[in-house]
Structures are given as C-alpha cells and as structure tokens.
Design a protein around this motif. Structure first.
Motif, PDB file in Angstrom:
ATOM      1  N   ASP A 276       0.780  -1.227  -0.086  1.00 25.57           N
ATOM      2  CA  ASP A 276       0.014  -0.129  -0.095  1.00 25.57           C
ATOM      3  C   ASP A 276       0.881   1.235  -0.119  1.00 25.57           C
ATOM      4  OD1 ASP A 276       0.988  -0.016   2.524  1.00 25.57           O
ATOM      5  OD2 ASP A 276      -0.835   0.309   3.566  1.00 25.57           O
ATOM      6  N   ASN A 277       2.105   1.048  -0.513  1.00 23.10           N
ATOM      7  CA  ASN A 277       2.898   2.141  -0.478  1.00 23.10           C
ATOM      8  C   ASN A 277       3.155   3.137   0.714  1.00 23.10           C
ATOM      9  OD1 ASN A 277       4.888   3.667  -2.028  1.00 23.10           O
ATOM     10  ND2 ASN A 277       3.462   5.432  -2.409  1.00 23.10           N
TER      11      ASN A 277
ATOM     12  N   ILE B 178       1.663   1.925   7.510  1.00 17.80           N
ATOM     13  CA  ILE B 178       3.003   2.716   8.266  1.00 17.80           C
ATOM     14  C   ILE B 178       2.714   3.890   8.539  1.00 17.80           C
ATOM     15  CG2 ILE B 178       5.284   3.355   8.120  1.00 17.80           C
ATOM     16  CD1 ILE B 178       5.902   0.639   6.616  1.00 17.80           C
ATOM     17  N   MET B 179       2.292   4.930   7.672  1.00 23.07           N
ATOM     18  CA  MET B 179       2.364   6.209   7.912  1.00 23.07           C
ATOM     19  C   MET B 179       0.982   6.513   8.880  1.00 23.07           C
ATOM     20  SD  MET B 179       4.673   7.564   6.657  1.00 23.07           S
ATOM     21  CE  MET B 179       4.215   9.461   6.644  1.00 23.07           C
ATOM     22  N   ALA B 180      -0.003   5.803   8.725  1.00 18.32           N
ATOM     23  CA  ALA B 180      -1.195   6.113   9.498  1.00 18.32           C
ATOM     24  C   ALA B 180      -0.992   5.631  10.939  1.00 18.32           C
ATOM     25  CB  ALA B 180      -2.452   5.034   9.026  1.00 18.32           C
ATOM     26  N   GLY B 181      -0.189   4.562  11.216  1.00 13.16           N
ATOM     27  CA  GLY B 181       0.073   4.145  12.556  1.00 13.16           C
ATOM     28  C   GLY B 181       0.980   5.212  13.128  1.00 13.16           C
ATOM     29  N   ASN B 182       2.029   5.612  12.387  1.00  5.30           N
ATOM     30  CA  ASN B 182       2.959   6.856  12.929  1.00  5.30           C
ATOM     31  C   ASN B 182       2.060   7.995  13.042  1.00  5.30           C
ATOM     32  OD1 ASN B 182       5.917   6.024  12.833  1.00  5.30           O
ATOM     33  ND2 ASN B 182       5.406   5.158  11.176  1.00  5.30           N
TER      34      ASN B 182
END
Length: 681
Positions: A304-305, A309-313
């Motif tokens: 998902d590019n 990861i970015m959502a969690g961070n």
C-alpha cells in the motif's frame, strides 16, 4: 588472500554500532599482527543486524621464529634447571652451554614454526567474541555467551584467488560457516557467499545496504527530493540522520504532514518531540521556518506504498503533539517570574542551596558585571532573575534539552524586552569549544554570571576537578567564561569578582585554574606554553583580553629573526648578570653610567636603551604590544654588537660593575613586555 567475518544477530542499538565495528576491527587485527599475521588494510560495516569485518591482503602464514631464552648457571641447583626445562619443553641435551659474565650458563633455542592464517584466526576469534566489550550485553538460553542481542550466526571466510575456505571454529554452540541472511522481511533465506564482493552484491540484491553512510545518503537524498517537490525543506540533523541509518537495513522514505492544530507550536518543540520520540526528520516551510511536515524512514516496502505505516505513525505522533500542545498552553498561563519563584523548592546542591538561591546570586553578579560588558544593569538583573524560570515549566520537564529555548518563548509571549528573552535562551552558551558565543551584552553578562557562580560555588565547597574527574563540568564552565571574555572584549579582572565572595587564597587558586584553562585554549590557537607563562607572570594577568593581546603579539615577534636574536641577547645578558650577582652576593640594579663606557658599541647600547625604555613603557601602558615589539626589535643590533665587541667581566672593577648594571638595564627594558626568563631558547 582476504578475510571476511560477519557476526549476525538480532537488532543492535544504533548508538552502539559504530563503536562496536571499530572495536571488532581493532581486536581482530591487533590479535592477528601479534601472532605474525600481517595485512594491508581493513574495513568494517554495521547494520542493525550485523557487524562485518573485511581484512585485505592477509599474510597466508606467519613466519618461522627462533626464540632464545637464558636459563640458570651451570652450577645452579637441580630444581632451577628442572623448572627451566619444563618451561621450555626441552631436554638437557638440547640446551646450549655458553660463557657468561657470571660463568657458564644454559641457553634454550626454541624453533617456533609459523602457523597458517586460518589456524591463527580460528584461535583468536572465539576469545574475542566471548569477551567483546559491549557497553550492555545479554545472555539468553542456556549458553554462556553474552552479546548485545541474541547472536544468530557467524560467517568467516578466507578468500583466495581461485577459491574460498571457511575458517572453522565454534563459539557457544555457533559453528562458523559461509552463509549469511538478507533482509528480515524481503529476503530472509540463507545466502551462500565466497568472498566480500559477492557478499556485498548479494546482500544488496537481498535488500540490505551494508554501508551506514550509503544508507544515510539514500535517506537524505529521498527526503530532500520529496520535500522539494512540495516546496518544503528538510531540517538538517546529522546526529538524527545517522541514528536513523542505524535503525534500517533497507531505508524507505515517506513524507507526512502535521495536522493544522499543531502548526503554531514552536518549531523546536515539534522538532524535538518528533526526533526524540519517533526518530522523524522535520520538514519546514523555507520562508517562515515553520515545521509543517516530517520524514518517516521505514525498513521495508509495502503493497500500500506505506499507507498503513504512515497511518500508525501519525496516530502516535498526534498523541505526542497533543501532549506538547497541552504543556505549551498550560505554561503560557504561568508568568515566567512565577515559574522562577517555584524553583525555591528545587535543590541545586545540598551545600549550595536551591535553584532560587542560585538565581539570586547570578542576578546580583550579572548586575555587577553589566557595566564592564556595556549591558543595561536593570535589564541584566531582570534577565538573570527570569533566565532559569522555564526549568519549572511542563515543557522543559518533558524535554530538558529545550531549557532556555522555551524561556525565550515564554518571555516573548509575556511581552518582555527582546534582550531579556534572548538572554533566557543564550545564557547557557557556550556549552562546548565549538558552540556559538553570545554577543548581546545582556546575554553575555548573564552567561558569565551563571558560569562564574557555578565555579565559585563548587570551589567554595571544595568540589574541584581532579584528574579526569569533573562531575560538575567546571573545566567546561571556565572555558565558557574565557570564550565569553575574549569574544566580547570584556575588560574585567577576575580576581575582583572572586574576592567579592571568597578569601584571597581561595580566589588565587581559582584564578590558577582559569589560567590553566586559558593555556589549553591558547595552545589550540597555536600560542606556545612558554609564551603564555611569560605573559602570565606580568601584572594584571587576570585581565584575559590584555593577557591574550600581549601573548599573541609576543608569539608573532618571536617567530621573526629579530625576535629570535633579541631573545638570545636577553638570555645572554640575564645569564651573565645572575651568575655574577650570585658570585658577588649583590644585585646590580643601579643605573649604569655612560661616562664609564670605553667602547663605541657600549655607548651605542646606552643610547639605544635610553631611547627604547620610555617608548616601550608608554606603548605597553597603551596596550600597543605589536608596536612595543617593533621598538624592541631596534635593540637587536646594538645588543649583538655589544656582546661581540665588549668583555663584561673586565679586570677594571668599576667598568665591570657598570657593565653589569647595563645588562640589568637590558633585562628590565625587555621585561616591560613579558617575563623573558620563562621563554625557551
């Protein structure tokens, strides 16, 4: 022949990787050389999961050695001879009997055949691995091996031109081999290698960038490009960048945006919160300097590019920034003066009182220093009263590294004078030899007072640095005061400050400490130790601006041909004078009289000294040291000519005494500038 060693483990903390790699190289190469295995060059690499050493052009076999050992005399007791035979492993008929100073003596000549590199390396590595100097290590399972994180495998190869051999050994159940492993998620399968070039290329295909600098460069390049595409700029942070490079083997860079509700937080708060808690690089808007985005470096690519990861961070980041916003808003409701008053409940040192007590001392001293620095006394006193107030703020409690910085923001928010706000941020500086020195007068006064109070306080309770121990960073504080004085041309006598608080003998000892720090500082500026000592012996040696001006001028003069010759002339005059004074039991301090001069060169020296002495005196009084050196240079020729043509210790005692008084006049004239007796020839 090249050696390749890899110690593969679970994740090594980033802060330990560089030191561990250097230790590995030193331990292995030193042990090899000590056993006769030399090499051409060595390199080390570290990733979160491996330490790698490559040693090039390794000697295949240690040379044969012949060791000779002296034993007991031929008539020594039998027990002594038996002990010597046991220690050498030889029999009596293998010993040589030679004549020695004390009679016939046994000698053992032991042939030590050289061993192969593989044999030597297999011997040294288990001991190195078992005793590796990790700052912190752990033991797991039933084994005795301690490693920073669980060790998983050992690769050890000697690469020849046509093939490679495994250096076979075992450590705590781990057998060395020729297998490594790629990226934990993208390429976890075993990888067989035959040498370093293949090892590096196969790891690269297995999503592992071996070199830390390559990972850091890749992270920075991708981050800058992504930010530039949005008209933004990555905030440079070399320490954080290197730490991030130590957290990933395959860096993948993503850019995220900070929510609008947090954008008005001070940029240092955003930057510190993201760096300390989540290892994010900050991204700013170039014109305003406002932090608007951040860089996340992941260790893997995702389908998902990076969206997950970015959502969690971002979820974690928002929670952190919500806390920071709460601290910020709460702190703004509390006046800085009230924050400072709360420090009366915070102990600075059990023998030196509270932080509030310390603030009162600093404020009083800063106000005293202000006129010499050109600072407004009342603003300086106010700044010193408030400068440490942010220590009781919620923000600094959460982020201690923001002390001072937050004080500036709280002072600005309260509408205080900008000089007061700046002093809150700058009074801790300079923190080290490369830190910027404050230039604003109020900041300089408070910074000097802060550091001097620290020094006088700990000196007063006899907590001085000893050897390498300096728990209260007093050497750094003294260097900070020195740099503040020199960078800002502060004309003040340190003894006057010290003696306001403490006895003279105590103050003299502290001044000696400062002068030692100044010597270290000036040596770094290429001023030699004897020049510093020569200037320290002069009056007003606690005025460091005066002292340094004198020392730098003298240093420059002594590097010239005139300077060298004048110094030698001084030493010749002083040596003769002191020797004759000691022999005669008198001091030749009376003025010399030209009427007793017998030689034209003697008369010329009288004339030169009579002209030079008042000129040098006036120039020194005016602190025109370079000009005084120029006047001194004019004495070179008449002094040289005098010693070439005139015999001081003549038989005529009246003339002899007069000439010795003339030598004293040379010494006194040159001694107006510095104590030349302390200068090396």
């Amino acid at each position: 022949m090249d050696l390749l060693l890899e110690l593969f483990s679970e994740e090594i903390p980033a802060r330990m990787q560089e030191r561990a790699a250097d230790d590995l190289k030193k331990l292995v190469t030193d042990a090899m050389v000590a056993r006769g295995i030399t090499y051409a060059s060595a390199g080390v690499f570290a990733t979160p999961r491996r330490l790698t050493l490559v040693v090039e052009t390794v000697l295949e076999r240690a040379p044969d050695l012949k060791e000779e050992r002296k034993g007991p005399r031929a008539d020594a007791p039998e027990k002594a001879l038996d002990g010597f035979l046991r220690s050498t492993g030889l029999t009596l008929d293998q010993l040589e009997l030679r004549d020695d100073k004390k009679g016939q003596t046994y000698f053992a000549v032991i042939d030590k055949p050289g061993r192969s590199a593989a044999e030597v390396i297999a011997e040294i590595l288990p001991e190195i691995i078992l005793n590796f100097p990790w700052p912190k290590s752990m033991r797991w399972g039933a084994g005795e091996l301690r490693w920073v994180r669980p060790l998983r495998s050992i690769l050890c190869l000697l690469e020849h031109e046509d093939d490679a051999e495994v250096v076979d050994f075992e450590v705590a159940g781990f057998r060395s081999g020729d297998v490594t492993f790629g990226h934990r998620f993208h390429a976890p399968d075993p990888i067989k290698v035959t040498g370093f070039d293949q090892y590096r290329s196969k790891l690269s295909r297995a999503y592992v960038t071996l070199d830390t600098e390559d990972r850091a460069e890749s992270i920075w390049s991708d981050a800058v490009n992504q930010a530039f595409a949005l008209g933004l700029e990555v905030v440079e942070d070399v320490r954080l960048l290197n730490e991030i490079a130590g957290l990933v083997e395959h860096p993948v860079v993503y850019l995220g945006h900070i929510d609008r509700e947090f954008l008005e937080l001070p940029p240092e708060v955003l930057q510190t919160s993201m760096a300390e808690h989540q290892k994010f690089l900050s991204v700013k808007e170039p014109k305003s300097g406002r932090i608007e985005a951040y860089i996340v470096v992941a260790n893997r690519e995702t389908k998902d590019n990076g969206a997950t990861i970015m959502a969690g961070n971002k979820k974690v980041l928002n929670a952190r920034l919500s806390d920071a916003k709460f601290f910020w808003e709460n702190d703004l409701r509390t006046p800085l003066a009230e924050m400072a008053s709360q420090l009366e409940n915070v102990t600075f040192h059990n023998k030196l009182g509270s932080q509030r007590d310390r603030i009162d001392r600093i404020a009083s001293l800063a106000k005293y220093l202000a006129p010499a620095i050109g600072a407004d006394a009342e603003l300086t006193h106010q700044a010193a009263e408030l400068a440490k107030g942010d220590l009781s703020s919620e923000m600094v409690y959460e982020f201690p590294e923001l002390q001072g910085i937050m004080g500036r923001y709280y002072a600005q928010a309260a509408g205080l004078d900008h000089a007061v706000a700046d002093a809150c941020a700058e009074h801790y500086s300079p923190l080290g030899p490369s830190d910027d020195v404050p230039r604003a007068p109020v900041s300089v006064a408070v910074a000097m007072a802060d550091k001097i109070d620290t020094l006088t306080g700990f000196w007063g309770i006899d907590e001085k640095p000893s050897g390498s121990k300096d728990p209260f960073a007093l050497r750094r504080a003294a260097l900070g005061v020195i740099r503040l004085i020199l960078a800002n041309g502060v004309r003040i006598g340190l003894l006057d400050i010290f003696r306001q608080k403490k006895p003279a003998e105590w103050s003299d000892d502290l001044l000696s400490f400062f002068q030692d720090r100044l010597k270290v500082f000036l040596r770094d500026q290429r001023v030699s130790h004897d020049v510093i000592d020569a200037c320290l012996a002069m009056p007003n040696a606690d005025d460091f601006v005066l002292l340094v001006a004198r020392a730098t001028a003298l240093q420059a003069f002594l590097k010239t041909e005139d300077g060298e010759n004048v110094l030698q002339g001084f030493k010749r005059a002083n040596n003769i004078l002191r020797a004759e004074e000691a022999k005669d039991g008198v001091f030749y301090e009376m003025p010399a009289d030209v009427k007793f001069a017998e030689d034209a060169n003697e008369i010329a020296l009288f004339d030169a000294l009579s002209l030079a002495q008042p000129k040098i005196r006036d120039l020194v009084a005016a602190e025109r040291f370079s000009d005084s050196m120029s006047e001194m240079a004019k004495l070179r020729t008449p002094i040289d000519a005098f010693f070439d043509a005139v015999q001081v210790n003549t038989d005529n005692q009246v003339v002899r005494r007069n000439r010795l008084c003339l030598l004293n006049q040379i010494v006194e004239t040159l001694g107006q500038i510095a104590d030349f007796t302390r200068l090396e020839g």
